[in-house]
Enzyme design. Structure first.
Site, PDB file in Angstrom:
ATOM      1  N   PRO A 114     118.685  49.494  47.377  1.00 38.36           N
ATOM      2  CA  PRO A 114     118.299  48.151  46.952  1.00 38.36           C
ATOM      3  C   PRO A 114     118.559  47.135  48.059  1.00 38.36           C
ATOM      4  CG  PRO A 114     119.483  49.279  45.205  1.00 38.36           C
ATOM      5  CD  PRO A 114     119.598  50.150  46.426  1.00 38.36           C
ATOM      6  N   GLU A 115     117.606  46.220  48.249  1.00 40.65           N
ATOM      7  CA  GLU A 115     117.728  45.236  49.317  1.00 40.65           C
ATOM      8  C   GLU A 115     118.217  43.907  48.766  1.00 40.65           C
ATOM      9  OE1 GLU A 115     114.624  45.440  52.223  1.00 40.65           O
ATOM     10  OE2 GLU A 115     114.207  47.532  51.778  1.00 40.65           O
ATOM     11  N   LYS A 139     123.936  42.810  50.465  1.00 42.20           N
ATOM     12  CA  LYS A 139     123.732  43.904  49.513  1.00 42.20           C
ATOM     13  C   LYS A 139     124.976  44.173  48.666  1.00 42.20           C
ATOM     14  CE  LYS A 139     120.458  46.164  52.664  1.00 42.20           C
ATOM     15  NZ  LYS A 139     120.102  47.420  53.346  1.00 42.20           N
ATOM     16  N   ARG A 190     117.253  55.886  59.968  1.00 40.72           N
ATOM     17  CA  ARG A 190     116.562  55.371  58.792  1.00 40.72           C
ATOM     18  C   ARG A 190     115.064  55.590  58.989  1.00 40.72           C
ATOM     19  NH1 ARG A 190     119.906  51.158  57.013  1.00 40.72           N
ATOM     20  NH2 ARG A 190     118.620  50.943  55.148  1.00 40.72           N
TER      21      ARG A 190
END
Length: 289
Positions: free
Chosen positions: A2-3, A51, A252
């Site tokens: 989640p950002e 975050k 990533r």
């Protein structure tokens, strides 16, 4: 993961449900704080920092959580709360007021810290894209000073807090910037455009359930490149690709368009990439992540 906009929405919902209410039950299923009891304390506020979620309670304590990849905070009505939630192996935290209960499921981390020492857990973060401390110039300074690829620099929460792989990829696509270009080799004006764009996208994202960079909130039309490898670019028709970015221990995924963003990335082996929606594509995507 989640950002920033998703975490902001999570904290806002928790704050609406719990702020100003006495905690009537708490169950913290995390080894280091399993014996802690927040019962009887009043929730002061719940806020996000990048975050991170900071749940501040009476008595100078903060319940600090991070969702990581799979975590979430779920809100259920306290009266008649299903017993299955208390028995769930996914439950990491339960904080209940008389009317609403917050359930922390599959949380990536959970700790209880003195509110006065929150800086020890979030003080390393750069300006929060959605915070009162947002400082465009400082964020640009941080990114410009990075010797890493711009995609990696945007993901480094020490430079600016709240950007994740999805908003990073969408931002760089919209600004036509190659993700693997070293940040300190880009013109400051370019970095400023990139950072300002990320801020606008995430600020818009917090207002909607569906995150969209295209202006469409249909799930199959909401992104330009993220999770669209093997499909044609919406702008130029070139096949969208995905490759890894970052140090080997911190890699990533980065989705991008070679046509709009200056060719193949250095970690892209150039092999054909089929759409994620196909069986072969689904198998490849699991390996990529």
């Amino acid at each position: 993961m989640p950002e920033g906009d998703t975490v902001w929405r999570t904290a806002s919902r928790l704050n609406e449900a719990l702020a100003g209410r006495e905690i009537v039950e708490s169950d913290l299923r995390w080894p280091e704080i399993a014996t802690a009891d927040l019962t009887g304390r009043t929730t002061l506020e719940v806020v996000s920092r990048g975050k991170h979620v900071l749940h501040r309670v009476e008595g100078g304590l903060t319940l600090h959580s991070h969702l990581r990849m799979e975590g979430q905070w779920r809100i259920e009505a306290t009266p008649g709360l299903a017993a299955r939630w208390r028995r769930s192996p996914q439950l990491r935290a339960l904080v209940a007021a008389a009317d609403w209960t917050a359930l922390g499921l599959r949380l990536g981390m959970l700790e209880l810290v003195p509110t006065a020492r929150e800086h020890e857990v979030v003080g390393h973060l750069g300006p929060d894209v959605l915070g009162l401390d947002w400082d465009l110039e400082l964020a640009v300074d941080n990114v410009c000073a990075s010797r890493e690829p711009i995609g990696q620099a945007l993901l480094d929460q020490r430079n600016l807090a709240g950007v994740g792989t999805m908003w990073c990829a969408e931002t760089l696509f919209l600004e036509r910037v190659p993700p693997w270009t070293r940040a300190d080799e880009l013109a400051r004006e370019t970095v400023e455009r990139v950072v300002a764009r990320a801020n606008r996208l995430i600020d818009n994202g917090r207002r909607h359930v569906v995150q969209s960079s295209t202006g469409s909130y249909r799930s199959d039309e909401s992104k330009y490149v993220h999770a669209r490898s093997g499909r044609p670019c919406r702008r130029c028709g070139t096949t969208v690709r995905v490759a890894m970015i970052g140090e080997p221990t911190k890699e990533r995924t980065m989705f991008y368009c070679p046509g709009c963003q200056g060719g193949l990335g250095p970690t892209d082996d150039g092999r054909p990439q089929v759409p994620l929606g196909s069986v072969r594509g689904a198998a490849r995507s699991r390996r990529s992540y």
